[in-house]
Design a protein around this motif. Structure first.
Motif, PDB file in Angstrom:
ATOM      1  N   TRP A 168       0.793  -0.984   0.040  1.00  0.00           N
ATOM      2  CA  TRP A 168      -0.122   0.017   0.049  1.00  0.00           C
ATOM      3  C   TRP A 168       0.887   1.442   0.020  1.00  0.00           C
ATOM      4  O   TRP A 168       0.262   2.348   0.375  1.00  0.00           O
ATOM      5  N   THR A 169       1.901   1.286  -0.515  1.00  0.00           N
ATOM      6  CA  THR A 169       3.029   2.316  -0.566  1.00  0.00           C
ATOM      7  C   THR A 169       2.206   3.592  -1.315  1.00  0.00           C
ATOM      8  O   THR A 169       1.787   3.358  -2.475  1.00  0.00           O
ATOM      9  N   GLY A 170       2.205   4.596  -0.603  1.00  0.00           N
ATOM     10  CA  GLY A 170       1.535   5.804  -1.274  1.00  0.00           C
ATOM     11  C   GLY A 170       0.014   5.847  -0.837  1.00  0.00           C
ATOM     12  O   GLY A 170      -0.609   6.842  -1.178  1.00  0.00           O
ATOM     13  N   LYS A 171      -0.516   4.842  -0.371  1.00  0.00           N
ATOM     14  CA  LYS A 171      -1.748   4.835   0.045  1.00  0.00           C
ATOM     15  C   LYS A 171      -2.096   4.363   1.386  1.00  0.00           C
ATOM     16  O   LYS A 171      -3.001   3.754   1.781  1.00  0.00           O
ATOM     17  N   GLU A 172      -1.258   4.663   2.325  1.00  0.00           N
ATOM     18  CA  GLU A 172      -1.044   4.153   3.489  1.00  0.00           C
ATOM     19  C   GLU A 172      -2.234   4.762   4.584  1.00  0.00           C
ATOM     20  O   GLU A 172      -3.096   4.064   5.230  1.00  0.00           O
ATOM     21  N   PHE A 173      -2.696   6.049   4.240  1.00  0.00           N
ATOM     22  CA  PHE A 173      -3.800   6.554   4.913  1.00  0.00           C
ATOM     23  C   PHE A 173      -5.022   6.207   4.483  1.00  0.00           C
ATOM     24  O   PHE A 173      -6.155   5.728   5.485  1.00  0.00           O
ATOM     25  N   GLU A 174      -5.250   5.675   3.388  1.00  0.00           N
ATOM     26  CA  GLU A 174      -6.545   5.033   3.022  1.00  0.00           C
ATOM     27  C   GLU A 174      -6.511   3.619   3.516  1.00  0.00           C
ATOM     28  O   GLU A 174      -7.744   3.054   3.814  1.00  0.00           O
ATOM     29  N   LEU A 175      -5.417   2.958   3.580  1.00  0.00           N
ATOM     30  CA  LEU A 175      -5.405   1.662   4.055  1.00  0.00           C
ATOM     31  C   LEU A 175      -5.866   1.788   5.602  1.00  0.00           C
ATOM     32  O   LEU A 175      -6.632   0.797   6.109  1.00  0.00           O
ATOM     33  N   LYS A 200      -9.578   2.160   5.838  1.00  0.00           N
ATOM     34  CA  LYS A 200     -10.505   1.122   5.652  1.00  0.00           C
ATOM     35  C   LYS A 200     -10.508   0.081   6.717  1.00  0.00           C
ATOM     36  O   LYS A 200     -11.506  -0.425   6.911  1.00  0.00           O
ATOM     37  N   LEU A 201      -9.234  -0.065   7.226  1.00  0.00           N
ATOM     38  CA  LEU A 201      -9.159  -0.991   8.336  1.00  0.00           C
ATOM     39  C   LEU A 201      -9.841  -0.698   9.593  1.00  0.00           C
ATOM     40  O   LEU A 201     -10.573  -1.508  10.399  1.00  0.00           O
ATOM     41  N   LYS A 202      -9.677   0.697   9.961  1.00  0.00           N
ATOM     42  CA  LYS A 202     -10.510   1.160  11.066  1.00  0.00           C
ATOM     43  C   LYS A 202     -12.018   0.981  11.003  1.00  0.00           C
ATOM     44  O   LYS A 202     -12.698   0.622  11.831  1.00  0.00           O
ATOM     45  N   GLN A 203     -12.466   1.264   9.731  1.00  0.00           N
ATOM     46  CA  GLN A 203     -14.016   1.221   9.208  1.00  0.00           C
ATOM     47  C   GLN A 203     -14.427  -0.345   9.366  1.00  0.00           C
ATOM     48  O   GLN A 203     -15.281  -0.709   9.982  1.00  0.00           O
ATOM     49  N   LYS A 204     -13.484  -1.151   8.941  1.00  0.00           N
ATOM     50  CA  LYS A 204     -13.830  -2.721   9.162  1.00  0.00           C
ATOM     51  C   LYS A 204     -13.743  -3.166  10.472  1.00  0.00           C
ATOM     52  O   LYS A 204     -14.706  -3.885  10.971  1.00  0.00           O
ATOM     53  N   TYR A 205     -12.579  -2.759  11.286  1.00  0.00           N
ATOM     54  CA  TYR A 205     -12.492  -3.341  12.601  1.00  0.00           C
ATOM     55  C   TYR A 205     -13.376  -2.647  13.636  1.00  0.00           C
ATOM     56  O   TYR A 205     -14.354  -3.312  14.416  1.00  0.00           O
ATOM     57  N   GLU A 206     -13.451  -1.330  13.710  1.00  0.00           N
ATOM     58  CA  GLU A 206     -14.125  -0.710  14.610  1.00  0.00           C
ATOM     59  C   GLU A 206     -15.661  -0.602  14.249  1.00  0.00           C
ATOM     60  O   GLU A 206     -16.579  -0.854  15.163  1.00  0.00           O
ATOM     61  N   GLY A 207     -16.165  -0.833  12.814  1.00  0.00           N
ATOM     62  CA  GLY A 207     -17.266  -0.802  12.680  1.00  0.00           C
ATOM     63  C   GLY A 207     -17.956  -2.212  13.040  1.00  0.00           C
ATOM     64  O   GLY A 207     -19.071  -2.255  13.734  1.00  0.00           O
ATOM     65  N   ASN A 208     -17.185  -3.386  13.024  1.00  0.00           N
ATOM     66  CA  ASN A 208     -17.666  -4.593  13.552  1.00  0.00           C
ATOM     67  C   ASN A 208     -17.675  -4.505  15.112  1.00  0.00           C
ATOM     68  O   ASN A 208     -18.757  -5.148  15.481  1.00  0.00           O
TER      69      ASN A 208
END
Length: 587
Positions: free
Chosen positions: A49-56, A59-67
């Motif tokens: 995800w080089t150059g797209k770390e912020f988006e990564l 997305k992970l926060k939405q996935k984990y914290e949403g769950n």
């Protein structure tokens, strides 16, 4: 000026390196908290995800914290449902039960702990069919007091539950425990309680399944001469109590021991009314070859058909449930794996459906209590005021079958809610009908109002939760579709053209549906050849189903095959697909 320039350059360099360190720390924190098995993949994930770390990270926060938020909402709604069920029972159902002594004709009154209890799974079968071994296989370790052998080793009922430490609680002490749902078992007396215990397991040392499910091991059902000796307590009555309280009942059979003894037949017959909970497990199936297995399965269904007189075919899980791995050379190896996965999924569904199950059981109980009240009040109304009460009661009891039909027509009650006439008569013969109160319209209105209004409101609350879960699931399933701003067309695909050509040939040879997609049982069969664990294949499918349709096209199938190969070479599956993993036509 030169020094200032150098200082400024150093500061700028520091600013450049800080985000990289920050991204790594944040990703490490997320994996540590929510997905520890991916900690070793932090560096490789950041590289993808080089150059797209912020988006990564987003997305992970939405996935984990949403769950996490979803789980909190589910838990909150579950607690609200349980609290409401307790109130409905105490205010609208129990008063009617107490007035007409329903507990003496059916199961004892419910307590708060009965509503709070985790789902329970009851195991029944003849001795040495593998009941105790089955429990050990599921929880992954031994429990206190476990005894396994070819002889009848389990001579008591054992509740295997989560506890603060590994220990055994004897039956007499167990029925006094306020946090265990066994208080009403004391009615079976000391002879039974001496043959009942609880094996508590600290889940910090394994046995994580006990966090959400409890198991009840039972003594092996006797056969032959042994069943004539008898037990010091009513075995079938105890089974009936557990059957009414448990969420799933597993009947275990050995591939070499299919006979159904008289006691086992009586045991199965007392499960009537709980048919929806019953599943059959044909254990030790890997000890016979496919031809023998076919005959064993046919013999089992024939034997069950003589006892379980229903037009529906019982669900039978075929496999070998113990710690020894399956023989990969067995012709039915894939069948055994799929059957085991289906059984585990069935058990895992119990906690998810616990609230609905508790509502179902309470509604069933309320209907039975209502019919019971109508029966008692109708019989009482036919008694004379003074003389000949006893004689009239005997006459009514001898005509119970016709009385039940009359009451059913008079109050529009379904025949299926009426008790067994013979058993009802045997209990009522020791009661004085004249001592029962007249039918209380107030109590009956409360009960009917609870069934007509309050219970549907609880179902609406569960439906609202399911709708939110469905929305979240749909959102996650579509996370890689073309509207996702983090995936853009272009870039190399991780699947090479040569690999894609090979995967396409394999894809065309599979049993595709009418839309040309891989789905359902055909998908299970296709991926079972990988010999990966069920939970790994579940995650592979979730990642490869980029379109979120629960079916795979040729590109998605190629991606799934690539992920499977990576797992076989020791690489961890990603939490979410890196950009170059998404098929180009779907970016």
């Amino acid at each position: 000026m030169g020094k200032k320039t150098k200082s400024a350059g150093s500061k700028k360099a520091g600013q450049t390196s800080a985000p990289s360190l920050s991204y790594r720390e944040q990703l490490l924190d997320l994996y540590t908290k929510y997905d520890p098995q991916l900690i070793d993949t932090v560096d490789s994930t950041l590289k993808d995800w080089t150059g797209k770390e912020f988006e990564l990270l987003n997305k992970l926060k939405q996935k984990y914290e949403g769950n996490t938020m979803l789980k909190e909402m589910e838990e909150r709604n579950f607690n609200n449902v349980i609290t409401s069920l307790k109130n409905i029972y105490k205010k609208s159902i129990r008063p009617l039960e107490e007035a007409y002594k329903f507990d003496q004709f059916a199961t004892p009154f419910l307590e708060d702990v009965d509503f709070d209890a985790k789902p329970m799974v009851l195991l029944l079968g003849q001795y040495s069919v593998g009941k105790t071994t089955f429990i050990r296989h599921l929880i992954g370790r031994d429990f206190t007091g476990i005894r396994i052998g070819p002889e009848p080793t389990t001579d008591r009922f054992v509740a295997v539950m989560k506890g603060p430490e590994d220990k055994t609680i004897p039956g007499n002490a167990l029925v006094c425990a306020a946090d265990r749902p066994f208080r009403s078992l004391e009615k079976f007396g000391g002879a039974f309680l001496d043959k009942f215990e609880c094996a508590e397991c600290n889940t910090a040392h394994g046995a994580k399944i006990l966090d959400s499910i409890s198991f009840v091991d039972s003594p092996g059902v006797l056969s032959g001469e042994k069943q004539r000796i008898g037990r010091s307590y009513s075995y079938t009555s105890v089974i009936e109590w557990f059957a009414s309280r448990c969420d799933r009942i597993l009947l275990l059979f050995d591939a070499h021991k299919l006979d159904i003894s008289d006691e086992f037949k009586r045991t199965m017959e007392c499960l009537k009314g709980n048919d929806d909970k019953v599943r059959v497990v044909l254990n030790k199936a890997d000890s016979v070859n496919p031809q023998q297995l076919m005959r064993v399965y046919g013999a089992l269904m024939w034997a069950l058909g003589k006892v379980v007189r229903t037009p529906e075919v019982m669900r039978v899980y075929i496999g070998s449930f113990w710690d020894k791995p399956l023989d990969e050379s067995h012709d039915c190896f894939n069948l055994f794996q799929n059957e085991a996965a289906d059984l585990i999924e069935d058990l895992n569904s119990l906690p998810r459906n616990s609230a609905i199950r508790k509502i179902n059981e309470l509604v069933k109980r309320a209907r039975l209590a209502r019919v019971h009240a109508y029966i008692i009040s109708s019989l009482k109304s036919q008694l004379p005021s003074f003389m000949g009460i006893k004689k009239k009661q005997e006459k009514l009891l001898n005509d119970l079958a016709n009385q039940f039909q009359k009451i059913s027509k008079e109050h529009s009650l379904p025949q299926g809610d009426f008790p067994n006439a013979t058993r009802f008569r045997s209990i009522l013969v020791n009661q004085d009908l004249s001592k029962f109160p007249k039918l209380s319209d107030k109590m009956m209105k409360k009960l009917n109002a609870a069934l007509a209004t309050e219970v549907p409101q609880l179902m609406n609350l569960i439906s609202a939760t399911d709708q939110v879960k469905g929305t979240v699931a749909t959102t996650e399933a579509k996370k890689n579709e073309e509207e996702n701003p983090f995936f853009q067309a272009g870039g190399n695909w991780v699947v090479t053209p040569q690999q894609k050509q090979s995967y396409d040939e394999k894809f065309r040879s599979l049993n595709l549906n009418s839309a040309g997609l891989l789905a359902g049982d055909a998908a299970k069969q296709a991926f079972a050849e990988s010999n990966l664990q069920h939970d790994v294949l579940f995650k592979v499918w979730s990642l490869a189903d980029v379109s979120g349709t629960n079916s795979l096209n040729a590109d998605e199938y190629a991606l799934a095959c690539h992920l499977i190969n990576e797992v076989k070479f020791g690489k961890q599956l990603p939490a979410i697909l890196p950009p170059n993993y998404v098929p180009p036509q779907m970016r």
